[in-house]
Design an enzyme around this catalytic site. Structure first.
Site, mmCIF file in Angstrom:
data_model
loop_
_atom_site.group_PDB
_atom_site.id
_atom_site.type_symbol
_atom_site.label_atom_id
_atom_site.label_comp_id
_atom_site.label_asym_id
_atom_site.label_seq_id
_atom_site.Cartn_x
_atom_site.Cartn_y
_atom_site.Cartn_z
ATOM 1 N N ASP A 236 23.855 -38.405 -43.407
ATOM 2 C CA ASP A 236 23.243 -37.229 -44.213
ATOM 3 C C ASP A 236 24.087 -36.946 -45.325
ATOM 4 O OD1 ASP A 236 21.993 -36.887 -42.089
ATOM 5 O OD2 ASP A 236 22.087 -35.018 -41.587
ATOM 6 N N GLU B 274 25.577 -39.500 -47.132
ATOM 7 C CA GLU B 274 25.534 -40.531 -48.432
ATOM 8 C C GLU B 274 24.403 -39.547 -49.037
ATOM 9 O OE1 GLU B 274 26.800 -42.955 -49.056
ATOM 10 O OE2 GLU B 274 25.052 -43.933 -50.192
ATOM 11 N N SER C 264 -12.335 -24.555 -38.804
ATOM 12 C CA SER C 264 -11.782 -23.755 -37.526
ATOM 13 C C SER C 264 -12.216 -25.196 -36.240
ATOM 14 C CB SER C 264 -11.897 -22.714 -37.593
ATOM 15 O OG SER C 264 -12.906 -22.045 -37.151
ATOM 16 N N LEU C 265 -11.985 -24.762 -34.528
ATOM 17 C CA LEU C 265 -12.162 -25.651 -33.803
ATOM 18 C C LEU C 265 -12.894 -24.852 -32.885
ATOM 19 C CD1 LEU C 265 -8.743 -28.286 -33.478
ATOM 20 C CD2 LEU C 265 -11.295 -28.641 -34.644
ATOM 21 N N GLU D 113 -4.633 -35.119 -30.041
ATOM 22 C CA GLU D 113 -2.915 -35.030 -30.551
ATOM 23 C C GLU D 113 -2.793 -33.168 -30.348
ATOM 24 O OE1 GLU D 113 -4.329 -34.320 -34.736
ATOM 25 O OE2 GLU D 113 -5.570 -35.851 -34.180
ATOM 26 N N LYS E 255 -1.930 -29.370 -30.184
ATOM 27 C CA LYS E 255 -3.088 -28.130 -31.290
ATOM 28 C C LYS E 255 -1.469 -27.315 -31.357
ATOM 29 C CE LYS E 255 -6.177 -25.262 -31.568
ATOM 30 N NZ LYS E 255 -5.285 -23.788 -32.525
ATOM 31 N N ASP F 34 1.394 -24.394 -32.850
ATOM 32 C CA ASP F 34 0.909 -23.715 -33.373
ATOM 33 C C ASP F 34 2.117 -22.804 -34.800
ATOM 34 O OD1 ASP F 34 0.086 -21.278 -31.955
ATOM 35 O OD2 ASP F 34 1.542 -20.773 -30.293
ATOM 36 N N GLU G 37 -0.346 -28.976 -39.838
ATOM 37 C CA GLU G 37 0.458 -27.460 -39.739
ATOM 38 C C GLU G 37 1.266 -27.029 -40.391
ATOM 39 O OE1 GLU G 37 -2.375 -26.250 -38.679
ATOM 40 O OE2 GLU G 37 -1.722 -24.930 -36.854
ATOM 41 N N TYR H 103 -3.103 -33.416 -39.639
ATOM 42 C CA TYR H 103 -3.968 -33.770 -39.255
ATOM 43 C C TYR H 103 -4.943 -34.206 -39.785
ATOM 44 C CZ TYR H 103 -4.817 -28.786 -39.173
ATOM 45 O OH TYR H 103 -4.864 -27.462 -39.661
ATOM 46 N N LYS I 229 -10.161 -35.839 -30.988
ATOM 47 C CA LYS I 229 -10.850 -35.543 -32.181
ATOM 48 C C LYS I 229 -12.258 -36.975 -32.232
ATOM 49 C CE LYS I 229 -8.707 -33.306 -35.726
ATOM 50 N NZ LYS I 229 -6.960 -33.246 -36.045
ATOM 51 N N LYS J 5 -7.989 -25.537 -24.222
ATOM 52 C CA LYS J 5 -6.620 -24.903 -25.005
ATOM 53 C C LYS J 5 -5.498 -24.468 -23.628
ATOM 54 C CE LYS J 5 -6.319 -21.857 -28.469
ATOM 55 N NZ LYS J 5 -6.585 -21.190 -28.755
ATOM 56 N N CYS K 257 24.796 -0.232 -4.978
ATOM 57 C CA CYS K 257 23.552 -1.556 -4.808
ATOM 58 C C CYS K 257 22.617 -0.959 -3.616
ATOM 59 C CB CYS K 257 24.488 -2.102 -4.230
ATOM 60 S SG CYS K 257 24.456 -3.676 -3.658
ATOM 61 N N CYS L 228 23.877 -2.903 -0.302
ATOM 62 C CA CYS L 228 25.177 -2.804 0.508
ATOM 63 C C CYS L 228 25.233 -1.136 0.369
ATOM 64 C CB CYS L 228 26.082 -3.733 0.302
ATOM 65 S SG CYS L 228 26.962 -3.929 -1.400
ATOM 66 N N CYS M 107 26.723 -5.289 -8.517
ATOM 67 C CA CYS M 107 27.127 -4.907 -7.137
ATOM 68 C C CYS M 107 28.949 -4.382 -7.188
ATOM 69 C CB CYS M 107 26.097 -5.574 -6.565
ATOM 70 S SG CYS M 107 27.975 -4.723 -4.708
ATOM 71 N N CYS N 114 28.873 -7.617 0.343
ATOM 72 C CA CYS N 114 27.147 -7.020 -0.153
ATOM 73 C C CYS N 114 26.209 -8.217 0.302
ATOM 74 C CB CYS N 114 27.458 -7.032 -1.457
ATOM 75 S SG CYS N 114 25.411 -6.744 -2.308
HETATM 76 S S1 IVH Z 1 -7.978 -30.290 -37.176
HETATM 77 C C1 IVH Z 1 -12.008 -30.319 -38.631
HETATM 78 N N1 IVH Z 1 -5.813 -30.875 -35.794
HETATM 79 O O1 IVH Z 1 -6.318 -25.173 -35.114
HETATM 80 C C2 IVH Z 1 -10.694 -29.884 -37.936
HETATM 81 N N2 IVH Z 1 -6.442 -28.343 -36.173
HETATM 82 O O2 IVH Z 1 -8.337 -23.057 -33.865
HETATM 83 C C3 IVH Z 1 -9.638 -28.873 -38.374
HETATM 84 N N3 IVH Z 1 -4.557 -27.111 -35.498
HETATM 85 O O3 IVH Z 1 -7.015 -24.328 -38.290
HETATM 86 C C4 IVH Z 1 -9.101 -28.457 -37.634
HETATM 87 N N4 IVH Z 1 -3.180 -28.222 -34.491
HETATM 88 O O4 IVH Z 1 -3.838 -24.735 -38.097
HETATM 89 C C5 IVH Z 1 -6.316 -30.119 -35.977
HETATM 90 N N5 IVH Z 1 -3.699 -31.528 -34.309
HETATM 91 C C6 IVH Z 1 -4.008 -30.420 -34.913
HETATM 92 C C7 IVH Z 1 -4.268 -29.285 -34.595
HETATM 93 C C8 IVH Z 1 -4.886 -28.391 -35.775
HETATM 94 C C9 IVH Z 1 -3.496 -26.494 -35.111
HETATM 95 C C10 IVH Z 1 -5.237 -25.246 -35.693
HETATM 96 C C11 IVH Z 1 -5.193 -25.257 -37.222
HETATM 97 C C12 IVH Z 1 -6.457 -24.783 -37.615
HETATM 98 C C13 IVH Z 1 -6.220 -24.504 -36.220
HETATM 99 C C14 IVH Z 1 -7.844 -24.368 -35.441
#
Ligand code: IVH
Length: 673
Positions: free
Chosen positions: A33, A35, A82-83, A114, A116, A118, A174, A226, A291, A315, A409, A412, A427, A433
């Protein structure tokens, strides 16, 4: 300006980008670090001298802008999707079946699997390899421009590596806060009396929504990419997995847990493997994303509403659920700690049904303002004990009484002590005890206490489980027959143990005091007490103020000692020990003057190596008895090093510092002078 300076500046930038890539993307830093910092400083100095050479994608230009008053909106050229979710194998099978049906493929489908993450979704737009803007997902069509904040993240390249990238490249990923960073941030918040974040996700979101990028810069945020959005002026590989590898090559961080798999069975195995390792991962995840790997197949599948048909989130069971507190009980731990436990309406959380959850201690109860009857959020993360995380805001409709700590207690009936400044109530019936007796007896028998040979931890557990002993005093009533009747106990070992008990009956006062297991009274404190008060009964009768006079004893330890000897149950056990024939060796009255005269009085001694006659503990006892201080490491303050056979680094250090080195014989001579 000489062209060479321009070249030098560009070279430094390239080096810094390359090393950032090694560090953040490959997780394999190739320089220290310090360097990196040196190169960074060099660049800063040159840019300061030649401001016209500064470019927006220079590694020095991460935090530059002034605070915003609001975030601008950015319309996503390609929506951020979204998913859909599944929670079990059956639904995952159905997802896979839909794909096979639609694509008319009977072979197993190739998926990427992969974690997911958070955190929150972000879209990064690069044009000609330079970061143009970063936007949050928002409603999927329009997000917020958080470029200033994203630029402060060291893992986000301001310029892509190499030159094989498309002219326009939108990268989606993410933003999240690693667990350690989150804990550190909350620790700091606690210290400054500021509000803590409930979880890493909220902390990441809160950090990205800062109007002042200087604040965001101090937050430990990370990114994993991702997927991609708009791609123009160039193309990417034809599988999702290879695209992610390409992104990595451009210097963008990608999670290294991502795998290519065939069919649902392999997906489920991956899900299981990651679930098992979930607690050890450095970031929070809430499931797995599968996917379809081939981009061509993805395109044939298309989308429904706002989610792709070719991807699904599997999930994990929720780690937080709502329940109600029916009652609060208090449990006594093996060391006497009293823990309030909430009895709950049963609730399914983290994959199991929970009906008890810890409230930790009274401070936590007050901090969270939890009361019986409250609707609460119950949290069970991994193998961790379920806890009451917080009260559901606004859920208390009528006033409820505060939860009160017990005064005695529940096991005891000894008094419960709560020492100021300590969160845990305990206690005080340590010797008596039932909840604590196994620990108390193990300690009593241990080498530095009564040193009862052959009475190990396992045997103590066995004796306690069989109800043969309740207090340390019962040890001395054990017969050879009773012991020999235990499982895995031969007559010979039983005889040896009874003999060992017999020969432990003349302990030095300090050992006996230590053996009682008074909280925070270690060997040294026990020795100081013995030297000060000389007899057991004097120690038993000592008062708080007197105790404060003793070397190394402060108000907390003094209070523990007073509380211990106030418990009739503890006094009973001491009485029983004495009637069982234990003769505690008082410290001789003479000793005081002798101590003052001693060559070792007030001297600091370190003991190392194997002594010819005495054990190191015996030598230590002798030295402590004449007022020496025995410490563990040699420093300039050490007066003597008592060295035996095979003395190692301590001897070398003592010689280097010119500390006087003595052997056992010399010590004995000096002691007797
Ligand atoms: S793919 C077209 N991959 O999950 C596909 N989403 O519930 C779009 N997320 O809004 C999402 N890890 O914020 C994808 N490996 C991952 C993910 C991921 C977390 C989140 C992402 C998305 C939400 C959907």
């Amino acid at each position: 300006m000489p062209a060479s300076i321009e070249k030098q500046v560009e070279k430094l930038r390239e080096q810094l980008r390359y090393h950032s890539y090694q560090y953040y993307v490959l997780d394999d830093p190739d320089i220290p670090d310090a360097e990196f910092d040196r190169l960074y400083k060099q660049l800063l100095v040159l840019e300061e001298k030649h401001p016209d050479l500064i470019t927006v994608d220079s590694p020095t230009q991460r935090v530059g802008s002034t605070p915003l008053t609001a975030f601008n909106q950015i319309q996503h050229q390609m929506p951020m999707l979204s998913l859909d979710n599944v929670f079990n194998e059956e639904d995952l099978q159905a997802f896979n079946q839909r794909i096979q049906d639609r694509l008319k493929i009977s072979d197993e489908i190739e998926y990427t699997a992969e974690p997911k993450l958070d955190g929150l979704a972000i879209s990064l737009r690069y044009e000609d390899g330079v970061l143009i803007y970063a936007a949050t997902r928002g409603d999927g069509a329009t997000g917020e421009n958080v470029t200033q904040n994203i630029r402060t993240m060291q893992s986000v390249p301001l310029r892509l590596l190499g030159n094989n990238f498309p002219q326009v490249l939108e990268v989606r990923g993410e933003v999240f806060m690693p667990k350690t960073g989150f804990e550190k941030l909350n620790r700091l918040a606690r210290q400054n009396d500021e509000k803590e974040f409930a979880n890493p996700r909220n902390a990441a979101a809160g950090s990205l929504r800062q109007l002042d990028p200087e604040v965001t810069a101090k937050r430990p945020l990370s990114l994993y990419c991702y997927s991609t959005g708009v791609v123009e002026g160039g193309s990417l590989a034809d599988t999702h997995y290879e695209i992610l590898q390409q992104l990595k090559g451009f210097g963008l961080p990608v999670c290294n847990e991502i795998k290519c798999l065939h069919g649902v069975k392999a997906c489920l195995a991956y899900y299981q493997d990651i679930s098992d390792r979930r607690d050890e991962l450095p970031y929070d995840i809430d499931g797995i994303v599968y996917k379809v790997n081939a981009i061509e197949l993805q395109q044939r599948m298309g989308f429904v509403a706002r989610a792709p048909r070719w991807a699904i989130a599997h999930k994990f069971p929720a780690q937080e659920e709502i329940s109600r507190i029916i009652e609060v009980d208090f449990q006594v731990g093996r060391t006497g700690a009293i823990t309030p436990v909430a009895r709950l309406e049963p609730v399914f959380v983290g994959g199991v049904t929970v009906s008890n959850a810890t409230l930790h201690n009274m401070d936590e109860i007050r901090r969270k303002d939890v009361r019986v009857g409250d609707r609460v959020i119950v949290r069970r993360a991994g193998d961790v004990i379920p806890e009451v995380a917080r009260v559901v805001p606004g859920s208390r409709k009528k006033s409820l009484p505060e939860i009160q700590m017990l005064t005695s207690c529940p096991v005891c009936q000894s008094a419960i002590e709560q020492i100021e400044g300590e969160a845990i109530a305990r206690c005080t019936g340590g010797l008596y005890c039932q909840a604590q007796r196994a620990e108390a007896i193990k300690h009593f028998a241990s080498r530095k206490a009564m040193d009862i040979d052959g009475l190990g931890d396992k045997l103590v557990e066995q004796l306690v489980d069989e109800d043969l002993i309740h207090t340390p005093a019962d040890l001395y009533q054990l017969s050879i027959e009773a012991l020999a009747s235990l499982e895995r106990m031969a007559k010979k070992s039983a005889t040896n143990l009874v003999n060992a008990l017999e020969s432990s009956k003349h302990p030095a006062l300090s050992r006996f005091i230590y053996a009682l297991g008074i909280r925070e009274v270690g060997e040294t404190t026990a020795m100081n007490l013995a030297n000060e008060f000389k007899t057991l009964s004097a120690i038993q009768k000592s008062e708080f103020e007197q105790l404060l006079e003793v070397q190394d004893i402060g108000p907390i330890v003094a209070q523990h000692i007073v509380n211990f000897f106030q418990q009739p149950h503890n006094l009973d056990v001491i009485e029983q020990l004495l009637s069982a024939g234990i003769e505690v060796q008082d410290v001789k009255q003479l000793a005081a003057d002798k101590r003052l005269d001693s060559n070792f009085f007030g001297k600091t001694v370190v003991i190392t190596g194997t002594l010819p006659i005495m054990s190191r503990d015996e030598a230590k006892d002798k030295l402590l008895a004449v007022g020496a201080k025995v410490t563990g490491s040699v420093s300039a303050k050490t007066d003597y090093l008592l060295a035996g056979d095979k003395a190692g680094s301590k001897l070398t250090k003592a010689e280097k510092l010119g500390v006087q080195v003595i052997d056992e014989a010399t010590m004995l001579t000096l002691l007797n002078k």
